[in-house]
Write an enzyme that holds these catalytic residues in place. Structure first.
Site, PDB file in Angstrom:
ATOM      1  N   TYR A  88     -49.653 -62.118 -70.795  1.00  0.00           N
ATOM      2  CA  TYR A  88     -48.260 -62.177 -70.716  1.00  0.00           C
ATOM      3  C   TYR A  88     -47.900 -62.181 -69.218  1.00  0.00           C
ATOM      4  O   TYR A  88     -46.523 -62.134 -68.935  1.00  0.00           O
ATOM      5  CB  TYR A  88     -47.643 -60.927 -71.448  1.00  0.00           C
ATOM      6  CG  TYR A  88     -47.670 -61.251 -73.014  1.00  0.00           C
ATOM      7  CD1 TYR A  88     -48.170 -62.480 -73.572  1.00  0.00           C
ATOM      8  CD2 TYR A  88     -47.364 -60.444 -74.056  1.00  0.00           C
ATOM      9  CE1 TYR A  88     -48.253 -62.784 -74.910  1.00  0.00           C
ATOM     10  CE2 TYR A  88     -47.319 -60.394 -75.443  1.00  0.00           C
ATOM     11  CZ  TYR A  88     -47.695 -61.693 -75.765  1.00  0.00           C
ATOM     12  OH  TYR A  88     -47.931 -61.886 -77.415  1.00  0.00           O
ATOM     13  N   SER A 104     -49.018 -56.339 -70.934  1.00  0.00           N
ATOM     14  CA  SER A 104     -48.469 -57.364 -70.503  1.00  0.00           C
ATOM     15  C   SER A 104     -48.797 -57.972 -69.322  1.00  0.00           C
ATOM     16  O   SER A 104     -48.312 -58.969 -68.638  1.00  0.00           O
ATOM     17  CB  SER A 104     -46.952 -57.143 -70.501  1.00  0.00           C
ATOM     18  OG  SER A 104     -46.319 -57.132 -71.609  1.00  0.00           O
ATOM     19  N   ASP A 107     -63.248 -49.873 -69.904  1.00  0.00           N
ATOM     20  CA  ASP A 107     -63.194 -50.773 -71.151  1.00  0.00           C
ATOM     21  C   ASP A 107     -62.348 -49.763 -72.497  1.00  0.00           C
ATOM     22  O   ASP A 107     -62.948 -48.731 -72.477  1.00  0.00           O
ATOM     23  CB  ASP A 107     -64.303 -50.997 -71.711  1.00  0.00           C
ATOM     24  CG  ASP A 107     -64.027 -52.163 -72.891  1.00  0.00           C
ATOM     25  OD1 ASP A 107     -64.914 -53.153 -72.889  1.00  0.00           O
ATOM     26  OD2 ASP A 107     -63.150 -51.916 -73.798  1.00  0.00           O
ATOM     27  N   ILE A 108     -61.070 -50.215 -72.607  1.00  0.00           N
ATOM     28  CA  ILE A 108     -60.239 -49.510 -73.422  1.00  0.00           C
ATOM     29  C   ILE A 108     -61.076 -49.039 -74.805  1.00  0.00           C
ATOM     30  O   ILE A 108     -61.066 -47.990 -75.303  1.00  0.00           O
ATOM     31  CB  ILE A 108     -59.180 -50.467 -73.751  1.00  0.00           C
ATOM     32  CG1 ILE A 108     -58.082 -49.407 -74.537  1.00  0.00           C
ATOM     33  CG2 ILE A 108     -59.300 -51.459 -74.659  1.00  0.00           C
ATOM     34  CD1 ILE A 108     -57.105 -48.441 -73.618  1.00  0.00           C
ATOM     35  N   ASP A 143     -56.815 -57.410 -77.330  1.00  0.00           N
ATOM     36  CA  ASP A 143     -56.242 -57.383 -78.667  1.00  0.00           C
ATOM     37  C   ASP A 143     -57.790 -57.904 -79.319  1.00  0.00           C
ATOM     38  O   ASP A 143     -58.183 -57.277 -80.258  1.00  0.00           O
ATOM     39  CB  ASP A 143     -55.447 -58.404 -78.902  1.00  0.00           C
ATOM     40  CG  ASP A 143     -54.673 -58.459 -80.336  1.00  0.00           C
ATOM     41  OD1 ASP A 143     -53.820 -59.064 -80.486  1.00  0.00           O
ATOM     42  OD2 ASP A 143     -55.261 -57.453 -81.034  1.00  0.00           O
ATOM     43  N   ASN A 163     -49.895 -58.981 -80.303  1.00  0.00           N
ATOM     44  CA  ASN A 163     -48.763 -59.843 -80.318  1.00  0.00           C
ATOM     45  C   ASN A 163     -48.071 -59.642 -81.630  1.00  0.00           C
ATOM     46  O   ASN A 163     -48.214 -59.057 -82.319  1.00  0.00           O
ATOM     47  CB  ASN A 163     -49.319 -61.360 -80.253  1.00  0.00           C
ATOM     48  CG  ASN A 163     -50.080 -61.718 -81.406  1.00  0.00           C
ATOM     49  OD1 ASN A 163     -49.676 -61.362 -82.347  1.00  0.00           O
ATOM     50  ND2 ASN A 163     -51.318 -62.179 -80.868  1.00  0.00           N
ATOM     51  N   GLY A 216     -51.689 -59.402 -68.308  1.00  0.00           N
ATOM     52  CA  GLY A 216     -52.757 -60.404 -68.652  1.00  0.00           C
ATOM     53  C   GLY A 216     -52.052 -61.614 -68.968  1.00  0.00           C
ATOM     54  O   GLY A 216     -51.405 -62.240 -68.266  1.00  0.00           O
TER      55      GLY A 216
HETATM   56  N1  APR Z   1     -60.244 -52.982 -71.491  1.00  0.00           N
HETATM   57  C1  APR Z   1     -59.070 -52.476 -70.851  1.00  0.00           C
HETATM   58  N2  APR Z   1     -58.381 -53.514 -70.178  1.00  0.00           N
HETATM   59  C2  APR Z   1     -58.433 -54.851 -70.515  1.00  0.00           C
HETATM   60  C3  APR Z   1     -59.625 -55.365 -71.368  1.00  0.00           C
HETATM   61  C4  APR Z   1     -60.422 -54.144 -71.899  1.00  0.00           C
HETATM   62  N3  APR Z   1     -61.368 -54.479 -72.810  1.00  0.00           N
HETATM   63  N4  APR Z   1     -59.745 -56.648 -71.584  1.00  0.00           N
HETATM   64  C5  APR Z   1     -58.515 -56.967 -70.921  1.00  0.00           C
HETATM   65  N5  APR Z   1     -57.991 -56.158 -70.145  1.00  0.00           N
HETATM   66  C6  APR Z   1     -56.937 -56.056 -69.217  1.00  0.00           C
HETATM   67  C7  APR Z   1     -56.557 -57.026 -68.683  1.00  0.00           C
HETATM   68  O1  APR Z   1     -57.374 -57.614 -67.475  1.00  0.00           O
HETATM   69  C8  APR Z   1     -55.146 -57.068 -68.407  1.00  0.00           C
HETATM   70  O2  APR Z   1     -54.909 -56.184 -67.096  1.00  0.00           O
HETATM   71  O3  APR Z   1     -55.838 -55.658 -70.000  1.00  0.00           O
HETATM   72  C9  APR Z   1     -54.444 -56.106 -69.593  1.00  0.00           C
HETATM   73  C10 APR Z   1     -53.670 -56.861 -70.478  1.00  0.00           C
HETATM   74  O4  APR Z   1     -54.308 -58.023 -70.644  1.00  0.00           O
HETATM   75  P1  APR Z   1     -54.112 -58.878 -72.307  1.00  0.00           P
HETATM   76  O5  APR Z   1     -55.281 -58.413 -73.158  1.00  0.00           O
HETATM   77  O6  APR Z   1     -54.051 -60.301 -71.794  1.00  0.00           O
HETATM   78  O7  APR Z   1     -52.608 -58.404 -72.709  1.00  0.00           O
HETATM   79  P2  APR Z   1     -51.160 -58.725 -72.536  1.00  0.00           P
HETATM   80  O8  APR Z   1     -51.112 -59.302 -71.092  1.00  0.00           O
HETATM   81  O9  APR Z   1     -50.349 -57.679 -72.791  1.00  0.00           O
HETATM   82  O10 APR Z   1     -51.091 -60.118 -73.544  1.00  0.00           O
HETATM   83  C11 APR Z   1     -51.192 -59.938 -74.907  1.00  0.00           C
HETATM   84  O11 APR Z   1     -52.844 -61.421 -75.380  1.00  0.00           O
HETATM   85  O12 APR Z   1     -54.701 -60.886 -76.547  1.00  0.00           O
HETATM   86  C12 APR Z   1     -53.394 -61.469 -76.703  1.00  0.00           C
HETATM   87  O13 APR Z   1     -52.979 -61.242 -78.848  1.00  0.00           O
HETATM   88  C13 APR Z   1     -52.774 -60.892 -77.496  1.00  0.00           C
HETATM   89  O14 APR Z   1     -50.896 -62.424 -77.651  1.00  0.00           O
HETATM   90  C14 APR Z   1     -51.208 -61.244 -77.104  1.00  0.00           C
HETATM   91  C15 APR Z   1     -51.316 -61.233 -75.862  1.00  0.00           C
END
Ligand code: APR
Length: 187
Positions: A132, A128, A17-18, A41, A31, A130
């Site tokens: 995106y 990007s 978990d980040i 986020d 975003n 998830g």
């Molecule tokens: N720790 C590590 N990785 C995570 C966590 C976490 N707690 N939560 C989700 N992830 C992973 C997801 O499984 C995915 O593989 O991080 C990756 C990116 O996913 P997103 O968070 O959806 O990010 P992204 O695809 O860049 O989309 C960004 O989503 O949450 C909104 O405000 C954000 O509009 C923006 C968009």
């Protein structure tokens, strides 16, 4: 394989978990509004607390939001890390709308903020891939290739660049990409 060394920097892959990383910096998949969201986020704002959003609002007041491919730095609030770099990855649109270069810029601009702040360790999520919808296999090659180029260009600037994967599937995709990068860039 879960880690390589390039330019005296360790580039490592972990499942986790980040928000729990003990690196100097954690990177947020933000975003352009910088006002929070779901996924990474949501988790970072929840774990770090309101000071993060407060500083994001100050950045918005000063420069508007954050453009895709750009990055800004704030406090990490209550998290173990001391700083958050918020970067905005591209939304996948089929691959011919500049998504690859924008994703590379997101990683490179984030790494440069860490370097300029003279901080030594940073943890990234898979930007990007998830909400995106950027295909993880392709994103992994962009992420790791950018990290190796950065580490070689700025020898010794960073001690560790860590990629934190949220699922075993993503970890295995990144492991395969790391092997490929190892062979093609460091063979
Ligand atoms: N720790 C590590 N990785 C995570 C966590 C976490 N707690 N939560 C989700 N992830 C992973 C997801 O499984 C995915 O593989 O991080 C990756 C990116 O996913 P997103 O968070 O959806 O990010 P992204 O695809 O860049 O989309 C960004 O989503 O949450 C909104 O405000 C954000 O509009 C923006 C968009």
């Amino acid at each position: 394989m879960s880690q390589i060394t390039a330019g005296n920097t360790t580039i490592s892959l972990v499942r986790g978990d980040i928000t729990e990383q003990d690196t100097d910096v954690v990177v947020n998949a933000a975003n352009t509004s910088l006002l929070g969201g779901g996924g990474v986020d949501g988790a970072i704002h929840k774990a770090g607390g309101p000071q993060i959003l407060e500083e994001c609002r100050q950045i918005r007041a000063a420069q508007g939001g954050c453009k895709t491919g750009e990055a800004v730095m704030t406090t990490a609030g209550q998290m173990k890390a001391s700083k958050v770099v918020h970067t905005v990855g591209p939304v996948w649109a089929g691959g011919s709308k500049g998504e690859y270069i924008l994703l590379e810029r997101a990683y490179d601009n984030s790494l440069n903020l860490v370097r300029k702040a003279k901080l030594k360790t940073v943890a990234f999520p898979s930007i990007s891939t998830g909400a995106y919808r950027f295909p993880t296999e392709q994103a992994a090659l962009v992420a790791l290739g950018t990290m190796v180029r950065f580490a070689r260009k700025h020898e010794g600037a960073l001690d560790e660049i860590r990629l934190v994967l949220f699922s075993d599937t993503d970890l295995s995709v990144y492991r395969k990409a790391l092997d490929e990068v190892q062979q093609t860039m460091m063979g």
